[in-house]
Design a protein around this motif. Structure first.
Motif, mmCIF file in Angstrom:
data_model
loop_
_atom_site.group_PDB
_atom_site.id
_atom_site.type_symbol
_atom_site.label_atom_id
_atom_site.label_comp_id
_atom_site.label_asym_id
_atom_site.label_seq_id
_atom_site.Cartn_x
_atom_site.Cartn_y
_atom_site.Cartn_z
ATOM 1 N N ASN A 148 -6.258 -0.564 0.229
ATOM 2 C CA ASN A 148 -7.782 -0.083 0.550
ATOM 3 C C ASN A 148 -8.473 0.615 -0.427
ATOM 4 O O ASN A 148 -7.662 1.273 -1.053
ATOM 5 N N MET A 189 -10.994 2.496 -0.555
ATOM 6 C CA MET A 189 -11.319 3.877 -0.356
ATOM 7 C C MET A 189 -10.033 4.789 -0.568
ATOM 8 O O MET A 189 -9.830 5.848 -1.223
ATOM 9 N N ARG A 190 -8.969 4.392 0.164
ATOM 10 C CA ARG A 190 -7.659 5.324 0.305
ATOM 11 C C ARG A 190 -7.193 5.240 -1.126
ATOM 12 O O ARG A 190 -6.547 6.350 -1.651
ATOM 13 N N GLN A 234 -8.775 7.882 -3.389
ATOM 14 C CA GLN A 234 -8.548 9.270 -2.938
ATOM 15 C C GLN A 234 -7.192 9.514 -3.420
ATOM 16 O O GLN A 234 -6.921 10.568 -3.911
ATOM 17 N N LEU A 235 -6.081 8.522 -3.476
ATOM 18 C CA LEU A 235 -4.825 8.713 -3.923
ATOM 19 C C LEU A 235 -4.722 9.066 -5.653
ATOM 20 O O LEU A 235 -4.277 9.972 -5.869
ATOM 21 N N GLN A 272 -6.051 12.412 -6.185
ATOM 22 C CA GLN A 272 -4.930 13.375 -5.597
ATOM 23 C C GLN A 272 -3.900 13.598 -6.656
ATOM 24 O O GLN A 272 -3.149 14.898 -6.678
ATOM 25 N N SER A 330 -15.368 9.007 -1.988
ATOM 26 C CA SER A 330 -13.905 9.113 -1.983
ATOM 27 C C SER A 330 -13.344 9.226 -3.048
ATOM 28 O O SER A 330 -11.991 9.280 -3.370
#
Length: 224
Positions: free
Chosen positions: A58, A60-61, A64-65, A68, A93
């Motif tokens: 995904n 968006m995920r 974010q990853l 991070q 995101s």
């Protein structure tokens, strides 16, 4: 500029890949989000471009990853989605910009440069560190008003260390940055040592001896 392209092989991704190569950009590609995160941990990219749809991931995920992992480079999403709500979600995101398909290649390149300029300073007119002046768009270096004649690899080493001033850069990070996907074919560090030796010799000739410091067992650092 070093760019990572993430996404399944498609006509739009291949077209962008070819366009960036014509502009002289170094590009690497991965299809799977998991491999992309691993790649970002190994190599410092100036920008990451994600093209939807993704295989088993995904967007968006993934954005974010990547953030991070403390990725400092630019993050651009290319998506078939046209709704403002989706673009807003992507920006929140961690993406720096979102471009909907179909897009103009020249516009995508301009947006990418703008992102990298804001994030890393790569397209700033000058990078100044006391007597050291680096002009990325011209690939020139000046020390105390005198021009320093460098090869492409020597310039890239100095600029990479200057952009990451006060940070320790390992030998592997330098090799990945300088050779990209070809780094796997580099046997040992002799090539890197040779470029560093020549660079230091040229710096010393203009009175900048000691600008690049070796931290044994760790890597190299250029202090501001």
């Amino acid at each position: 500029m070093k760019v990572l392209l993430i996404g399944a092989e498609s006509s739009s991704r291949l077209a962008l890949q070819r366009y960036l190569k014509r502009q002289g950009l170094e590009g690497q590609t991965v299809a799977q989000p998991k491999a992309a995160v691993q790649k970002v941990l190994q190599v410092e990219f100036d920008a990451v471009v994600i093209t939807e749809p993704l295989e088993k991931g995904n967007a968006m995920r993934l954005g974010q990853l990547l953030r991070q992992q403390e990725m400092q480079g630019g993050l651009l999403l290319l998506t078939p989605a046209t709704l403002p709500a989706y673009r807003i979600e992507a920006l929140e995101s961690g993406y720096d910009d979102v471009l909907s398909l179909p897009y103009d290649l020249a516009e995508a390149y301009a947006r990418l440069k703008a992102i990298v300029r804001r994030r890393t300073g790569l397209y700033q007119r000058e990078l100044r560190l006391e007597d050291l002046v680096i002009r990325p768009d011209e690939a020139t270096v000046w020390i105390g008003g005198q021009r320093l004649e460098l090869t492409k690899k020597e310039f890239n080493i100095l600029f990479f260390l200057a952009r990451n001033r006060n940070r320790v850069i390992s030998k592997d990070q330098l090799i990945d940055y300088l050779w990209g996907e070809e780094a796997e074919d580099i046997d040992g560090y002799d090539f890197l040592y040779a470029h560093l030796k020549n660079l230091r010799r040229k710096l010393k000739a203009l009175g900048a001896e000691g600008l690049i410091e070796t931290l044994y067992g760790m890597g190299y650092i250029l202090r501001s």
